[in-house]
Design a protein around this motif. Structure first.
Motif, PDB file in Angstrom:
ATOM      1  N   THR A  33       0.838  -1.203   0.000  1.00  0.00           N
ATOM      2  CA  THR A  33       0.000   0.000   0.000  1.00  0.00           C
ATOM      3  C   THR A  33       0.870   1.249   0.000  1.00  0.00           C
ATOM      4  O   THR A  33       0.618   2.193  -0.756  1.00  0.00           O
ATOM      5  CB  THR A  33      -0.948  -0.001   1.215  1.00  0.00           C
ATOM      6  OG1 THR A  33      -1.732  -1.187   1.177  1.00  0.00           O
ATOM      7  CG2 THR A  33      -1.872   1.212   1.195  1.00  0.00           C
ATOM      8  N   ALA A  34       1.901   1.257   0.832  1.00  0.00           N
ATOM      9  CA  ALA A  34       2.823   2.400   0.886  1.00  0.00           C
ATOM     10  C   ALA A  34       3.513   2.586  -0.459  1.00  0.00           C
ATOM     11  O   ALA A  34       3.674   3.718  -0.939  1.00  0.00           O
ATOM     12  CB  ALA A  34       3.853   2.197   1.993  1.00  0.00           C
ATOM     13  N   GLN A  35       3.898   1.497  -1.101  1.00  0.00           N
ATOM     14  CA  GLN A  35       4.526   1.577  -2.419  1.00  0.00           C
ATOM     15  C   GLN A  35       3.543   2.160  -3.436  1.00  0.00           C
ATOM     16  O   GLN A  35       3.916   2.990  -4.267  1.00  0.00           O
ATOM     17  CB  GLN A  35       4.980   0.188  -2.866  1.00  0.00           C
ATOM     18  CG  GLN A  35       5.683   0.183  -4.208  1.00  0.00           C
ATOM     19  CD  GLN A  35       6.055  -1.220  -4.638  1.00  0.00           C
ATOM     20  OE1 GLN A  35       5.186  -2.107  -4.696  1.00  0.00           O
ATOM     21  NE2 GLN A  35       7.331  -1.434  -4.916  1.00  0.00           N
ATOM     22  N   GLY A  36       2.296   1.751  -3.359  1.00  0.00           N
ATOM     23  CA  GLY A  36       1.268   2.300  -4.244  1.00  0.00           C
ATOM     24  C   GLY A  36       1.060   3.789  -4.017  1.00  0.00           C
ATOM     25  O   GLY A  36       0.843   4.554  -4.970  1.00  0.00           O
ATOM     26  N   MET A  37       1.143   4.202  -2.752  1.00  0.00           N
ATOM     27  CA  MET A  37       1.020   5.630  -2.439  1.00  0.00           C
ATOM     28  C   MET A  37       2.168   6.417  -3.057  1.00  0.00           C
ATOM     29  O   MET A  37       1.959   7.505  -3.598  1.00  0.00           O
ATOM     30  CB  MET A  37       0.996   5.843  -0.916  1.00  0.00           C
ATOM     31  CG  MET A  37      -0.267   5.360  -0.239  1.00  0.00           C
ATOM     32  SD  MET A  37      -0.212   5.597   1.559  1.00  0.00           S
ATOM     33  CE  MET A  37      -0.471   7.377   1.664  1.00  0.00           C
ATOM     34  N   ASP A  38       3.369   5.848  -2.983  1.00  0.00           N
ATOM     35  CA  ASP A  38       4.532   6.515  -3.585  1.00  0.00           C
ATOM     36  C   ASP A  38       4.336   6.685  -5.089  1.00  0.00           C
ATOM     37  O   ASP A  38       4.596   7.757  -5.648  1.00  0.00           O
ATOM     38  CB  ASP A  38       5.813   5.713  -3.324  1.00  0.00           C
ATOM     39  CG  ASP A  38       6.255   5.746  -1.873  1.00  0.00           C
ATOM     40  OD1 ASP A  38       5.797   6.634  -1.115  1.00  0.00           O
ATOM     41  OD2 ASP A  38       7.055   4.867  -1.489  1.00  0.00           O
ATOM     42  N   LYS A  39       3.859   5.634  -5.751  1.00  0.00           N
ATOM     43  CA  LYS A  39       3.627   5.694  -7.199  1.00  0.00           C
ATOM     44  C   LYS A  39       2.547   6.715  -7.533  1.00  0.00           C
ATOM     45  O   LYS A  39       2.672   7.456  -8.512  1.00  0.00           O
ATOM     46  CB  LYS A  39       3.242   4.321  -7.735  1.00  0.00           C
ATOM     47  CG  LYS A  39       4.377   3.341  -7.762  1.00  0.00           C
ATOM     48  CD  LYS A  39       3.922   1.990  -8.283  1.00  0.00           C
ATOM     49  CE  LYS A  39       5.062   0.990  -8.284  1.00  0.00           C
ATOM     50  NZ  LYS A  39       4.628  -0.331  -8.783  1.00  0.00           N
ATOM     51  N   ALA A  40       1.487   6.750  -6.744  1.00  0.00           N
ATOM     52  CA  ALA A  40       0.400   7.706  -6.981  1.00  0.00           C
ATOM     53  C   ALA A  40       0.896   9.138  -6.810  1.00  0.00           C
ATOM     54  O   ALA A  40       0.525  10.032  -7.586  1.00  0.00           O
ATOM     55  CB  ALA A  40      -0.766   7.430  -6.033  1.00  0.00           C
ATOM     56  N   LEU A  41       1.755   9.374  -5.816  1.00  0.00           N
ATOM     57  CA  LEU A  41       2.295  10.709  -5.583  1.00  0.00           C
ATOM     58  C   LEU A  41       3.196  11.145  -6.735  1.00  0.00           C
ATOM     59  O   LEU A  41       3.122  12.286  -7.195  1.00  0.00           O
ATOM     60  CB  LEU A  41       3.045  10.764  -4.252  1.00  0.00           C
ATOM     61  CG  LEU A  41       3.554  12.130  -3.805  1.00  0.00           C
ATOM     62  CD1 LEU A  41       2.401  13.127  -3.682  1.00  0.00           C
ATOM     63  CD2 LEU A  41       4.287  12.016  -2.482  1.00  0.00           C
ATOM     64  N   VAL A  42       4.023  10.235  -7.222  1.00  0.00           N
ATOM     65  CA  VAL A  42       4.891  10.541  -8.366  1.00  0.00           C
ATOM     66  C   VAL A  42       4.040  10.889  -9.583  1.00  0.00           C
ATOM     67  O   VAL A  42       4.303  11.871 -10.286  1.00  0.00           O
ATOM     68  CB  VAL A  42       5.850   9.359  -8.672  1.00  0.00           C
ATOM     69  CG1 VAL A  42       6.526   9.526 -10.021  1.00  0.00           C
ATOM     70  CG2 VAL A  42       6.894   9.221  -7.573  1.00  0.00           C
ATOM     71  N   ALA A  43       2.993  10.098  -9.828  1.00  0.00           N
ATOM     72  CA  ALA A  43       2.104  10.366 -10.970  1.00  0.00           C
ATOM     73  C   ALA A  43       1.410  11.712 -10.819  1.00  0.00           C
ATOM     74  O   ALA A  43       1.302  12.479 -11.777  1.00  0.00           O
ATOM     75  CB  ALA A  43       1.077   9.251 -11.107  1.00  0.00           C
ATOM     76  N   PHE A  44       0.966  12.019  -9.608  1.00  0.00           N
ATOM     77  CA  PHE A  44       0.305  13.298  -9.333  1.00  0.00           C
ATOM     78  C   PHE A  44       1.241  14.471  -9.620  1.00  0.00           C
ATOM     79  O   PHE A  44       0.870  15.438 -10.283  1.00  0.00           O
ATOM     80  CB  PHE A  44      -0.169  13.332  -7.871  1.00  0.00           C
ATOM     81  CG  PHE A  44      -0.652  14.677  -7.404  1.00  0.00           C
ATOM     82  CD1 PHE A  44      -1.833  15.215  -7.898  1.00  0.00           C
ATOM     83  CD2 PHE A  44       0.063  15.395  -6.460  1.00  0.00           C
ATOM     84  CE1 PHE A  44      -2.283  16.452  -7.456  1.00  0.00           C
ATOM     85  CE2 PHE A  44      -0.373  16.619  -6.013  1.00  0.00           C
ATOM     86  CZ  PHE A  44      -1.556  17.159  -6.514  1.00  0.00           C
ATOM     87  N   LYS A  45       2.468  14.357  -9.128  1.00  0.00           N
ATOM     88  CA  LYS A  45       3.443  15.429  -9.338  1.00  0.00           C
ATOM     89  C   LYS A  45       3.803  15.598 -10.812  1.00  0.00           C
ATOM     90  O   LYS A  45       4.181  16.674 -11.241  1.00  0.00           O
ATOM     91  CB  LYS A  45       4.710  15.166  -8.516  1.00  0.00           C
ATOM     92  CG  LYS A  45       4.510  15.384  -7.035  1.00  0.00           C
ATOM     93  CD  LYS A  45       5.801  15.124  -6.279  1.00  0.00           C
ATOM     94  CE  LYS A  45       5.678  15.445  -4.820  1.00  0.00           C
ATOM     95  NZ  LYS A  45       6.944  15.251  -4.117  1.00  0.00           N
TER      96      LYS A  45
END
Length: 132
Positions: A33-45
């Motif tokens: 889940t934490a890894q998915g959050m990191d990926k989502a944040l990178v995509a958002f940025k």
């Protein structure tokens, strides 16, 4: 180039402790889940350019987000799956939520999601095997 006997060095993925199907690299649900959050944040940025269904969207001075595992949103407050926060506080809040997930605060929610995901994966493997 060195003469390598590749036939003696390769092995099926099923014999790997790191890549064995169903092992997910040995990651816990909270780590995934934490890894998915990191990926989502990178995509958002990056402006969500390559994301089919972004989980983080900024509109005006607010950011709407969800934290997902196995295609389901975590109920961070016990009942809701999507949240809105002030844009200027988003990364700080998102980081705090990630820390809580890694610390195990959502393990009781993640455990049934993980079981359901593994069951779905096993059914897919069985269905694929039945077609052979």
């Amino acid at each position: 180039m060195a003469n390598v006997s590749w036939k003696t060095l390769i092995k099926p993925v099923s014999q790997s402790k790191e890549f064995k199907p169903g092992n997910a690299g040995g990651m816990s649900a909270s780590a995934r889940t934490a890894q998915g959050m990191d990926k989502a944040l990178v995509a958002f940025k990056a402006g969500n350019k390559d994301v089919k269904r972004p989980t983080i969207i900024k509109k005006g001075d607010e950011v709407k987000f969800s934290v997902r595992y196995a295609n389901q949103a975590l109920k961070l407050d016990g009942k809701d799956g999507e949240f809105v926060v002030p844009a200027d506080k988003f990364e700080e809040i998102y980081g705090a939520i990630k820390a809580a997930i890694v610390a195990g605060e959502f393990d009781s929610q993640l455990a049934p999601m993980e079981t359901k995901s593994k069951d779905r994966g096993a059914k897919m493997v069985a269905a694929k095997a039945a077609k052979k």
